[in-house]
Scaffold this motif. Structure first.
Motif, PDB file in Angstrom:
ATOM      1  N   THR A  92       0.828  -1.201   0.000  1.00  0.00           N
ATOM      2  CA  THR A  92       0.000   0.000   0.000  1.00  0.00           C
ATOM      3  C   THR A  92       0.869   1.261   0.000  1.00  0.00           C
ATOM      4  O   THR A  92       0.523   2.257  -0.631  1.00  0.00           O
ATOM      5  N   ALA A  93       1.991   1.210   0.680  1.00  0.00           N
ATOM      6  CA  ALA A  93       2.860   2.378   0.821  1.00  0.00           C
ATOM      7  C   ALA A  93       3.749   2.623  -0.403  1.00  0.00           C
ATOM      8  O   ALA A  93       4.098   3.761  -0.692  1.00  0.00           O
ATOM      9  N   GLU A  94       4.114   1.558  -1.094  1.00  0.00           N
ATOM     10  CA  GLU A  94       5.051   1.689  -2.213  1.00  0.00           C
ATOM     11  C   GLU A  94       4.391   1.288  -3.528  1.00  0.00           C
ATOM     12  O   GLU A  94       4.056   0.128  -3.733  1.00  0.00           O
ATOM     13  N   ARG A  95       4.188   2.255  -4.394  1.00  0.00           N
ATOM     14  CA  ARG A  95       3.634   2.051  -5.737  1.00  0.00           C
ATOM     15  C   ARG A  95       2.319   1.264  -5.724  1.00  0.00           C
ATOM     16  O   ARG A  95       2.190   0.246  -6.394  1.00  0.00           O
ATOM     17  N   PRO A  96       1.332   1.720  -4.954  1.00  0.00           N
ATOM     18  CA  PRO A  96       0.085   0.962  -4.813  1.00  0.00           C
ATOM     19  C   PRO A  96      -0.695   0.769  -6.115  1.00  0.00           C
ATOM     20  O   PRO A  96      -1.448  -0.196  -6.226  1.00  0.00           O
ATOM     21  N   GLN A  97      -0.510   1.623  -7.087  1.00  0.00           N
ATOM     22  CA  GLN A  97      -1.261   1.491  -8.345  1.00  0.00           C
ATOM     23  C   GLN A  97      -0.547   0.665  -9.402  1.00  0.00           C
ATOM     24  O   GLN A  97      -1.099   0.412 -10.466  1.00  0.00           O
ATOM     25  N   HIS A  98       0.659   0.213  -9.100  1.00  0.00           N
ATOM     26  CA  HIS A  98       1.380  -0.638 -10.047  1.00  0.00           C
ATOM     27  C   HIS A  98       0.765  -2.036 -10.068  1.00  0.00           C
ATOM     28  O   HIS A  98       0.164  -2.481  -9.082  1.00  0.00           O
ATOM     29  N   PRO A  99       0.944  -2.742 -11.162  1.00  0.00           N
ATOM     30  CA  PRO A  99       0.406  -4.104 -11.234  1.00  0.00           C
ATOM     31  C   PRO A  99       1.075  -5.035 -10.213  1.00  0.00           C
ATOM     32  O   PRO A  99       2.261  -4.895  -9.933  1.00  0.00           O
ATOM     33  N   MET A 100       0.289  -5.939  -9.678  1.00  0.00           N
ATOM     34  CA  MET A 100       0.823  -6.965  -8.776  1.00  0.00           C
ATOM     35  C   MET A 100       1.252  -8.146  -9.621  1.00  0.00           C
ATOM     36  O   MET A 100       0.578  -8.508 -10.590  1.00  0.00           O
ATOM     37  N   ARG A 101       2.369  -8.758  -9.262  1.00  0.00           N
ATOM     38  CA  ARG A 101       2.907  -9.891 -10.015  1.00  0.00           C
ATOM     39  C   ARG A 101       3.078 -11.105  -9.089  1.00  0.00           C
ATOM     40  O   ARG A 101       3.421 -10.949  -7.920  1.00  0.00           O
TER      41      ARG A 101
END
Length: 91
Positions: free
Chosen positions: A24-33
């Motif tokens: 949540t704190a680091e790049r929350p809108q980036h895709p999860m892999r």
């Protein structure tokens, strides 16, 4: 009852919550892999229980057993929500 359907122990719940906070704190809108799930499980278990210890290996296994599968299109923030649910509820 499988490992994933049982409620995680206190240590695993705490680690799931910590990983969720990081996502949540680091790049929350980036895709999860998928690959990130394993990397985070190893990192957080090692930080808590020490590098190369049996406790760290067991904690990593429990984290992976309770971590939900990454669904297509999920962001890191959405996966953090799923981790909190797996830990027994949002905090």
């Amino acid at each position: 009852m499988s490992e994933a359907t049982r409620r995680p122990d206190a240590d695993t719940r705490a680690l799931l919550q910590q990983i969720a906070a990081r996502l949540t704190a680091e790049r929350p809108q980036h895709p999860m892999r998928d690959s990130l799930v394993g990397a985070l499980a190893l990192t957080f278990a090692t930080r808590r229980h020490g590098h190369g210890t049996a406790r760290a290996a067991a904690a990593e296994e429990r984290l992976l057993a309770h971590a939900p599968a990454v669904e297509k299109g999920w962001t890191r923030s959405r996966y953090a929500e799923a981790l909190r649910e797996a830990a027994g509820g949002a905090r």
